[in-house]
Motif scaffolding. Structure first.
Motif, PDB file in Angstrom:
ATOM      1  N   ALA A   8       0.838  -1.208   0.000  1.00 26.22           N
ATOM      2  CA  ALA A   8       0.000   0.000   0.000  1.00 26.22           C
ATOM      3  C   ALA A   8       0.871   1.256   0.000  1.00 26.22           C
ATOM      4  O   ALA A   8       0.586   2.205  -0.743  1.00 26.22           O
ATOM      5  N   LEU A   9       1.917   1.260   0.809  1.00 31.04           N
ATOM      6  CA  LEU A   9       2.802   2.428   0.850  1.00 31.04           C
ATOM      7  C   LEU A   9       3.579   2.587  -0.456  1.00 31.04           C
ATOM      8  O   LEU A   9       3.791   3.714  -0.915  1.00 31.04           O
ATOM      9  N   ILE A  10       3.977   1.499  -1.055  1.00 32.02           N
ATOM     10  CA  ILE A  10       4.683   1.578  -2.346  1.00 32.02           C
ATOM     11  C   ILE A  10       3.755   2.125  -3.429  1.00 32.02           C
ATOM     12  O   ILE A  10       4.146   2.988  -4.225  1.00 32.02           O
ATOM     13  N   VAL A  11       2.521   1.656  -3.446  1.00 32.57           N
ATOM     14  CA  VAL A  11       1.557   2.170  -4.431  1.00 32.57           C
ATOM     15  C   VAL A  11       1.271   3.647  -4.158  1.00 32.57           C
ATOM     16  O   VAL A  11       1.222   4.467  -5.088  1.00 32.57           O
ATOM     17  N   GLY A  12       1.110   4.014  -2.892  1.00 30.83           N
ATOM     18  CA  GLY A  12       0.911   5.422  -2.542  1.00 30.83           C
ATOM     19  C   GLY A  12       2.090   6.274  -2.975  1.00 30.83           C
ATOM     20  O   GLY A  12       1.910   7.378  -3.505  1.00 30.83           O
ATOM     21  N   ALA A  13       3.297   5.765  -2.753  1.00 30.32           N
ATOM     22  CA  ALA A  13       4.503   6.488  -3.176  1.00 30.32           C
ATOM     23  C   ALA A  13       4.526   6.654  -4.694  1.00 30.32           C
ATOM     24  O   ALA A  13       4.891   7.721  -5.201  1.00 30.32           O
ATOM     25  N   THR A  14       4.113   5.615  -5.394  1.00 29.86           N
ATOM     26  CA  THR A  14       4.087   5.668  -6.859  1.00 29.86           C
ATOM     27  C   THR A  14       3.122   6.753  -7.336  1.00 29.86           C
ATOM     28  O   THR A  14       3.447   7.533  -8.236  1.00 29.86           O
ATOM     29  N   PHE A  15       1.943   6.824  -6.711  1.00 30.71           N
ATOM     30  CA  PHE A  15       0.976   7.863  -7.078  1.00 30.71           C
ATOM     31  C   PHE A  15       1.538   9.258  -6.795  1.00 30.71           C
ATOM     32  O   PHE A  15       1.378  10.175  -7.611  1.00 30.71           O
ATOM     33  N   ALA A  17       4.692  10.122  -6.698  1.00 34.13           N
ATOM     34  CA  ALA A  17       5.755  10.364  -7.674  1.00 34.13           C
ATOM     35  C   ALA A  17       5.173  10.702  -9.044  1.00 34.13           C
ATOM     36  O   ALA A  17       5.666  11.611  -9.728  1.00 34.13           O
ATOM     37  N   LEU A  18       4.127   9.992  -9.443  1.00 33.41           N
ATOM     38  CA  LEU A  18       3.490  10.290 -10.729  1.00 33.41           C
ATOM     39  C   LEU A  18       2.874  11.690 -10.731  1.00 33.41           C
ATOM     40  O   LEU A  18       2.942  12.404 -11.737  1.00 33.41           O
ATOM     41  N   ALA A  19       2.295  12.078  -9.612  1.00 34.88           N
ATOM     42  CA  ALA A  19       1.739  13.430  -9.505  1.00 34.88           C
ATOM     43  C   ALA A  19       2.851  14.470  -9.605  1.00 34.88           C
ATOM     44  O   ALA A  19       2.669  15.518 -10.238  1.00 34.88           O
ATOM     45  N   ALA A  20       4.000  14.185  -9.001  1.00 39.08           N
ATOM     46  CA  ALA A  20       5.140  15.101  -9.102  1.00 39.08           C
ATOM     47  C   ALA A  20       5.590  15.228 -10.558  1.00 39.08           C
ATOM     48  O   ALA A  20       5.830  16.341 -11.047  1.00 39.08           O
ATOM     49  N   VAL A  64       7.300  18.894  -3.144  1.00 48.62           N
ATOM     50  CA  VAL A  64       6.605  18.353  -1.975  1.00 48.62           C
ATOM     51  C   VAL A  64       6.122  16.928  -2.258  1.00 48.62           C
ATOM     52  O   VAL A  64       6.310  16.021  -1.443  1.00 48.62           O
ATOM     53  N   LEU A  65       5.530  16.726  -3.415  1.00 49.13           N
ATOM     54  CA  LEU A  65       5.040  15.386  -3.768  1.00 49.13           C
ATOM     55  C   LEU A  65       6.187  14.378  -3.854  1.00 49.13           C
ATOM     56  O   LEU A  65       6.026  13.218  -3.448  1.00 49.13           O
ATOM     57  N   ALA A  66       7.330  14.803  -4.348  1.00 48.30           N
ATOM     58  CA  ALA A  66       8.493  13.906  -4.421  1.00 48.30           C
ATOM     59  C   ALA A  66       8.986  13.529  -3.020  1.00 48.30           C
ATOM     60  O   ALA A  66       9.321  12.367  -2.759  1.00 48.30           O
ATOM     61  N   VAL A  67       9.014  14.496  -2.120  1.00 45.99           N
ATOM     62  CA  VAL A  67       9.408  14.211  -0.734  1.00 45.99           C
ATOM     63  C   VAL A  67       8.402  13.249  -0.101  1.00 45.99           C
ATOM     64  O   VAL A  67       8.779  12.303   0.596  1.00 45.99           O
TER      65      VAL A  67
END
Length: 143
Positions: A8-15, A17-20, A64-67
């Motif tokens: 779940a955290l990896i998928v959240g991180a991916t989202f 990163a994609l938003a960034a 911010v999204l990347a962080v």
């Protein structure tokens, strides 16, 4: 084998990163990208006029999204722990959730943003918030 919380955290991180990357795309591609993403005619015209503010705001949001993506990956154990990971993930989850549900209150402050923008971005924020909340709860003891 990855646990559900880790995933779940990896998928959240991916989202995140994609938003960034999507925000960076607006900076690179210019006014048409701002319009496509629903940022509003005012922002697109400011970019066309060569104003710096839309670019700076967009770069700040991308950073911010990347962080936030990095914190989710740290929480998942994919990268080294970051300072205050548990508290940061709580705050990130709260901001995503707040952004998802508060759009009716935010919308009047940004009248140029399209209805599509508000619905799509709020839905995405809700999904990311739920992924972070689930992942954080599942991995709490490990953080």
């Amino acid at each position: 084998m990855a646990t559900a919380g880790t995933t779940a955290l990896i998928v959240g991180a991916t989202f995140s990163a994609l938003a960034a990357v999507a925000h960076l795309g607006c900076v690179v591609l210019g006014p048409r990208a701002y319009r496509f993403m629903g940022a509003g005619e005012k922002m697109a015209r400011a970019v066309e006029a060569g104003k710096l503010q839309p670019t700076l705001v967009t770069l700040f949001i991308a950073a911010v999204l990347a962080v936030w993506a990095a914190y989710a990956l740290a929480g998942a154990g994919v990268i080294a722990p970051l300072p205050l990971t548990r508290m940061a993930l709580l705050a990130i989850t709260a901001v995503y959730l707040g952004r998802a549900v508060a759009f009716p209150l935010l919308r009047p402050a940004f009248p140029e943003n399209s209805t599509k923008f508000w619905l799509v971005s709020s839905g995405i924020c809700l999904v990311i918030a739920l992924l972070h909340a689930f992942g954080l709860a599942a991995r709490w003891a490990e953080l």
